[in-house]
Design a protein around this motif. Sequence first.
Motif, PDB file in Angstrom:
ATOM      1  N   ILE A  34      -6.438  36.774  14.707  1.00 53.30           N
ATOM      2  CA  ILE A  34      -6.932  36.935  16.068  1.00 53.30           C
ATOM      3  C   ILE A  34      -6.899  35.625  16.856  1.00 53.30           C
ATOM      4  O   ILE A  34      -6.555  35.621  18.031  1.00 53.30           O
ATOM      5  CB  ILE A  34      -8.341  37.599  16.099  1.00 53.30           C
ATOM      6  CG1 ILE A  34      -8.708  38.051  17.498  1.00 53.30           C
ATOM      7  CG2 ILE A  34      -9.392  36.708  15.499  1.00 53.30           C
ATOM      8  CD1 ILE A  34      -7.856  39.161  18.031  1.00 53.30           C
ATOM      9  N   ASN A  35      -7.223  34.507  16.240  1.00 56.19           N
ATOM     10  CA  ASN A  35      -7.222  33.256  17.005  1.00 56.19           C
ATOM     11  C   ASN A  35      -5.812  32.731  17.277  1.00 56.19           C
ATOM     12  O   ASN A  35      -5.624  31.923  18.184  1.00 56.19           O
ATOM     13  CB  ASN A  35      -8.102  32.191  16.344  1.00 56.19           C
ATOM     14  CG  ASN A  35      -7.679  31.879  14.937  1.00 56.19           C
ATOM     15  OD1 ASN A  35      -7.095  32.706  14.250  1.00 56.19           O
ATOM     16  ND2 ASN A  35      -7.991  30.685  14.493  1.00 56.19           N
ATOM     17  N   ASN A  36      -4.817  33.215  16.533  1.00 60.90           N
ATOM     18  CA  ASN A  36      -3.419  32.885  16.821  1.00 60.90           C
ATOM     19  C   ASN A  36      -2.743  34.001  17.602  1.00 60.90           C
ATOM     20  O   ASN A  36      -1.621  33.849  18.056  1.00 60.90           O
ATOM     21  CB  ASN A  36      -2.650  32.626  15.523  1.00 60.90           C
ATOM     22  CG  ASN A  36      -3.117  31.373  14.838  1.00 60.90           C
ATOM     23  OD1 ASN A  36      -3.049  30.288  15.400  1.00 60.90           O
ATOM     24  ND2 ASN A  36      -3.629  31.517  13.621  1.00 60.90           N
ATOM     25  N   GLN A  73     -10.890  29.214   8.748  1.00 61.37           N
ATOM     26  CA  GLN A  73     -11.112  30.167   9.842  1.00 61.37           C
ATOM     27  C   GLN A  73     -10.591  29.610  11.163  1.00 61.37           C
ATOM     28  O   GLN A  73     -10.145  30.361  12.016  1.00 61.37           O
ATOM     29  CB  GLN A  73     -12.605  30.479   9.973  1.00 61.37           C
ATOM     30  CG  GLN A  73     -13.153  31.314   8.836  1.00 61.37           C
ATOM     31  CD  GLN A  73     -12.690  32.751   8.921  1.00 61.37           C
ATOM     32  OE1 GLN A  73     -12.714  33.359   9.977  1.00 61.37           O
ATOM     33  NE2 GLN A  73     -12.249  33.295   7.807  1.00 61.37           N
ATOM     34  N   GLU A  74     -10.632  28.303  11.336  1.00 62.06           N
ATOM     35  CA  GLU A  74     -10.123  27.684  12.559  1.00 62.06           C
ATOM     36  C   GLU A  74      -8.612  27.826  12.668  1.00 62.06           C
ATOM     37  O   GLU A  74      -8.067  27.968  13.753  1.00 62.06           O
ATOM     38  CB  GLU A  74     -10.506  26.201  12.631  1.00 62.06           C
ATOM     39  CG  GLU A  74     -11.984  25.941  12.797  1.00 62.06           C
ATOM     40  CD  GLU A  74     -12.764  26.080  11.500  1.00 62.06           C
ATOM     41  OE1 GLU A  74     -12.182  25.883  10.402  1.00 62.06           O
ATOM     42  OE2 GLU A  74     -13.952  26.422  11.583  1.00 62.06           O
ATOM     43  N   ALA A  75      -7.926  27.786  11.527  1.00 59.49           N
ATOM     44  CA  ALA A  75      -6.466  27.881  11.529  1.00 59.49           C
ATOM     45  C   ALA A  75      -5.994  29.328  11.640  1.00 59.49           C
ATOM     46  O   ALA A  75      -4.978  29.597  12.285  1.00 59.49           O
ATOM     47  CB  ALA A  75      -5.889  27.236  10.273  1.00 59.49           C
ATOM     48  N   SER A  76      -6.728  30.269  11.040  1.00 61.31           N
ATOM     49  CA  SER A  76      -6.325  31.678  11.103  1.00 61.31           C
ATOM     50  C   SER A  76      -7.507  32.575  10.745  1.00 61.31           C
ATOM     51  O   SER A  76      -7.948  32.603   9.603  1.00 61.31           O
ATOM     52  CB  SER A  76      -5.155  31.944  10.148  1.00 61.31           C
ATOM     53  OG  SER A  76      -4.641  33.232  10.345  1.00 61.31           O
ATOM     54  N   THR A  77      -7.996  33.295  11.728  1.00 61.27           N
ATOM     55  CA  THR A  77      -9.087  34.244  11.530  1.00 61.27           C
ATOM     56  C   THR A  77      -8.490  35.642  11.475  1.00 61.27           C
ATOM     57  O   THR A  77      -7.910  36.118  12.454  1.00 61.27           O
ATOM     58  CB  THR A  77     -10.108  34.154  12.686  1.00 61.27           C
ATOM     59  OG1 THR A  77     -10.576  32.804  12.765  1.00 61.27           O
ATOM     60  CG2 THR A  77     -11.264  35.096  12.474  1.00 61.27           C
ATOM     61  N   ILE A  78      -8.618  36.304  10.317  1.00 63.56           N
ATOM     62  CA  ILE A  78      -7.946  37.567  10.054  1.00 63.56           C
ATOM     63  C   ILE A  78      -8.868  38.759  10.310  1.00 63.56           C
ATOM     64  O   ILE A  78     -10.024  38.755   9.891  1.00 63.56           O
ATOM     65  CB  ILE A  78      -7.463  37.613   8.589  1.00 63.56           C
ATOM     66  CG1 ILE A  78      -6.549  36.422   8.283  1.00 63.56           C
ATOM     67  CG2 ILE A  78      -6.782  38.931   8.273  1.00 63.56           C
ATOM     68  CD1 ILE A  78      -5.328  36.333   9.154  1.00 63.56           C
TER      69      ILE A  78
END
Length: 99
Positions: free
Chosen positions: A15-17, A34-39
Amino acid sequence: FCIECGKKHPQYISINNSIFICKECILNHLQLSQEASTIIRNDLKILTLNEIQYIYNGGNQKLLEFINEEYPELKKFEPQIFYNTKAMDFYRKRLKIED
């Protein structure tokens, strides 16, 4: 399609990407912070309106355009490195501004 392998009908979203990922490629993202990729699951029934808008502002195509036009050297990196770069931090911040 999955941003990593191109497989159709990905089951997950970073979501964040603001990108779509299949169940095979999700393992790379689960190892990231979580900062790099929140699924989250790719399920319209559970997505909030804000999450849908965020995906609309981004998406696989927008990330690929960003890489191709601004940072083509990122293509050579594995996901564990790619999503932790300053370029991707910049991209995620830009997505938030558009939200």
